[in-house]
Write a protein that holds these residues in place. Structure first.
Motif, short mmCIF file in Angstrom:
data_model
loop_
_atom_site.label_atom_id
_atom_site.label_comp_id
_atom_site.label_asym_id
_atom_site.label_seq_id
_atom_site.Cartn_x
_atom_site.Cartn_y
_atom_site.Cartn_z
N VAL A 197 0.86 -1.19 0.00
CA VAL A 197 0.00 0.00 0.00
C VAL A 197 0.90 1.24 0.00
O VAL A 197 1.77 1.37 0.86
CB VAL A 197 -0.91 0.00 1.26
N VAL A 198 0.71 2.10 -0.99
CA VAL A 198 1.59 3.28 -1.07
C VAL A 198 0.77 4.57 -1.18
O VAL A 198 -0.40 4.55 -1.57
CB VAL A 198 2.60 3.19 -2.26
N HIS A 199 1.43 5.66 -0.83
CA HIS A 199 0.79 6.98 -0.91
C HIS A 199 0.95 7.53 -2.33
O HIS A 199 1.99 7.30 -2.96
CB HIS A 199 1.47 7.92 0.11
N PRO A 200 -0.04 8.28 -2.84
CA PRO A 200 0.09 8.81 -4.21
C PRO A 200 1.17 9.88 -4.38
O PRO A 200 1.41 10.32 -5.51
CB PRO A 200 -1.31 9.36 -4.52
N GLU A 201 1.82 10.30 -3.28
CA GLU A 201 2.98 11.21 -3.43
C GLU A 201 4.23 10.44 -3.86
O GLU A 201 5.27 11.03 -4.11
CB GLU A 201 3.26 11.94 -2.11
N CYS A 202 4.14 9.09 -3.91
CA CYS A 202 5.30 8.29 -4.33
C CYS A 202 5.51 8.40 -5.83
O CYS A 202 4.61 8.76 -6.58
CB CYS A 202 5.07 6.82 -3.97
N ARG A 203 6.72 8.03 -6.25
CA ARG A 203 7.05 8.09 -7.68
C ARG A 203 6.26 7.04 -8.46
O ARG A 203 5.90 5.99 -7.90
CB ARG A 203 8.56 7.88 -7.87
N PRO A 204 6.00 7.28 -9.77
CA PRO A 204 5.17 6.36 -10.57
C PRO A 204 5.67 4.92 -10.56
O PRO A 204 4.87 3.98 -10.52
CB PRO A 204 5.24 6.95 -11.99
N GLU A 205 7.00 4.72 -10.55
CA GLU A 205 7.51 3.33 -10.57
C GLU A 205 7.22 2.60 -9.25
O GLU A 205 7.16 1.37 -9.23
CB GLU A 205 9.00 3.30 -10.93
#
Ligand code: 13P
Ligand code: SF4
Length: 321
Positions: A197-205
Motif C-alpha cells: 500500500v503506497v501513498h500517491p505522493e510516491c514516484r510512478p515506478e
C-alpha cells in the motif's frame, strides 16, 4: 522519565480543558503526540474536523499548511502550531506569483491545488484536493484541461485515472521520493503474502508495484480489513504507530526506514504545553487571501454534498467567510 511524561500529559489535558481547546494530529506525528490528540487523521479528515469543531482553540499538530487550512476554515478561532518552523517543503515549491504566470500561459485550464500548499497558492486556485479525494475532485470538474499544483507525482497518478488533459507543476515530497521501487521489490520477496500500500505522493515506478494507492486515512481503514494480515507501508513511517495500535497482531513493514518527514517530528509534548500556556505561535491568514483560499477549500469540501460543477478559471462570487 515515565512519571515526567505522565505529568506533562496531565498538564496538557488540564490546560486544554481550561482553554476550551481541541488537539488535532496528523498520522505522521510522533507516537506520544498522536496518543494525546483528540483526533488523528489525514489532511482531509483534519480539515473536516477543524471545520466542525466547537472548541475555541485548535492546537494543530502537523505542518504549517494544515494549521493554515484550519485557520482558513475557522477564521474566528485561535489556531496554534506548536512549532512555527514545521513547514512542508513541497508547499514551498510554488509561489502565487509563479502560479499567476503559468495561468497566463494556460488560460483555459482549471487550477486544482493539492492541500499541501500555502494559502496564497490556494487563493490563486479554483479548487483544492487532498490525496483522499483527488480523483473525485478532478472528475467533478466541468473542464477538459487541468493545471495541477504543486505535486507532480500526485498529479501523474490522477492522470492515469482520468481522460482530462493535465499539466503538472514540478513539485514533489522529499520524504516520499526516498521510497524506491527497489525497496518494494526486495520486501515483496521477503513477505510474499503482504499487501503493498503506497501513498500517491510516491514516484510512478513505486505506485506501479502497489496493490492499493491510498491517503494515510485510507491506509488506516484498509489495514482493518479481515483479509489484510501483513502490509508493506509506502509512506512516512509515523503512521506505523497508529496502524499497530489499531490492529494488534497484524504486521506492518515500512517500505523505507528513511521515509521520515523531519518537519512533522518538530511537534513535541513540551512544545504543545508551551503553546497552550503562551497561546502562541498563532497561524492566521490575511482576510483578502483567506476569502479566496476558503472558496477553493469549501468547493472541495462541498464535493459529494453539492452538485457544483466548476468551470475553467472561474471564481464564483463568494460571500462567506
Ligand atoms: P494525507 O495524510 O492527506 O494522505 O497526506 C500526506 C501528507 O503528506 C501530508 O503532509
Ligand atoms: Fe510535506 Fe512530504 Fe512532509 Fe507531507 S511528508 S508534510 S508532503 S514534506
Amino acid at each position: 522519565m515515565e512519571n515526567r511524561d505522565a505529568e506533562l500529559r496531565e498538564k496538557i489535558l488540564s490546560l486544554k480543558r481550561r482553554r476550551n481547546a481541541v488537539i488535532l494530529a496528523h498520522n505522521y506525528q510522533l507516537d506520544e503526540v498522536q496518543d494525546i490528540a483528540d483526533f488523528v487523521g489525514d489532511s482531509l479528515e483534519l480539515s473536516q474536523q477543524a471545520a466542525r469543531t466547537d472548541a475555541e482553540v485548535i492546537v494543530f499538530c502537523g505542518v504549517h499548511f494544515m494549521a493554515e487550512t484550519a485557520s482558513i476554515l475557522c477564521p474566528d478561532k485561535v489556531v496554534l502550531l506548536p512549532d512555527v518552523h514545521a513547514g512542508c517543503p513541497m508547499a514551498n515549491m510554488i509561489t502565487a506569483e509563479r502560479l499567476r504566470e503559468r495561468k497566463k500561459e494556460l488560460p483555459g485550464a482549471t487550477v486544482v491545488c493539492y492541500i499541501n500548499s500555502t494559502a496564497e497558492t490556494k487563493a490563486e486556485s479554483d479548487i483544492c484536493c487532498t490525496s483522499a479525494n483527488a480523483v473525485k475532485v478532478i472528475e467533478s470538474l466541468d473542464a477538459k484541461e487541468i493545471l495541477f499544483v504543486p505535486d507532480q507525482y500526485l498529479g501523474h497518478y490522477i492522470s492515469t485515472k482520468t481522460d482530462k488533459k493535465m499539466f503538472f507543476w514540478p513539485g514533489f515530497c522529499p520524504t516520499h521520493i526516498r521510497i524506491g521501487a527497489e525497496h518494494i521489490i526486495e520486501l515483496k520477496q521477503e513477505h510474499s503474502q503482504a499487501k503493498v500500500v503506497v501513498h500517491p505522493e510516491c514516484r510512478p515506478e513505486v505506485i506501479a508495484l502497489a496493490d492499493e494507492v491510498l491517503s494515510t486515512g485510507g491506509m488506516c481503514r484498509y489495514a482493518s480489513r479481515n483479509e489484510v494480515e501483513e502490509m508493506i507501508v509506502g509512506t512516512e513511517i509515523g503512521i506505523i504507530h497508529r496502524l499497530k495500535k489499531e490492529n494488534p497482531g497484524k504486521k506492518f513493514i515500512p517500505a523505507s526506514e528513511q521515509a521520515i518527514c523531519p518537519n512533522m517530528k518538530l511537534i513535541t509534548l513540551n512544545k504543545i504545553l508551551w503553546s497552550l500556556e503562551e497561546m502562541t505561535p498563532e497561524v492566521k491568514v490575511p482576510k483578502e487571501i483567506c476569502l479566496k483560499a476558503k472558496a477553493a477549500v469549501d468547493r472541495m469540501l462541498g464535493i459529494g454534498r453539492a452538485d457544483e460543477r466548476i468551470k475553467p478559471g472561474s471564481y464564483p462570487d463568494y460571500h462567506g467567510h
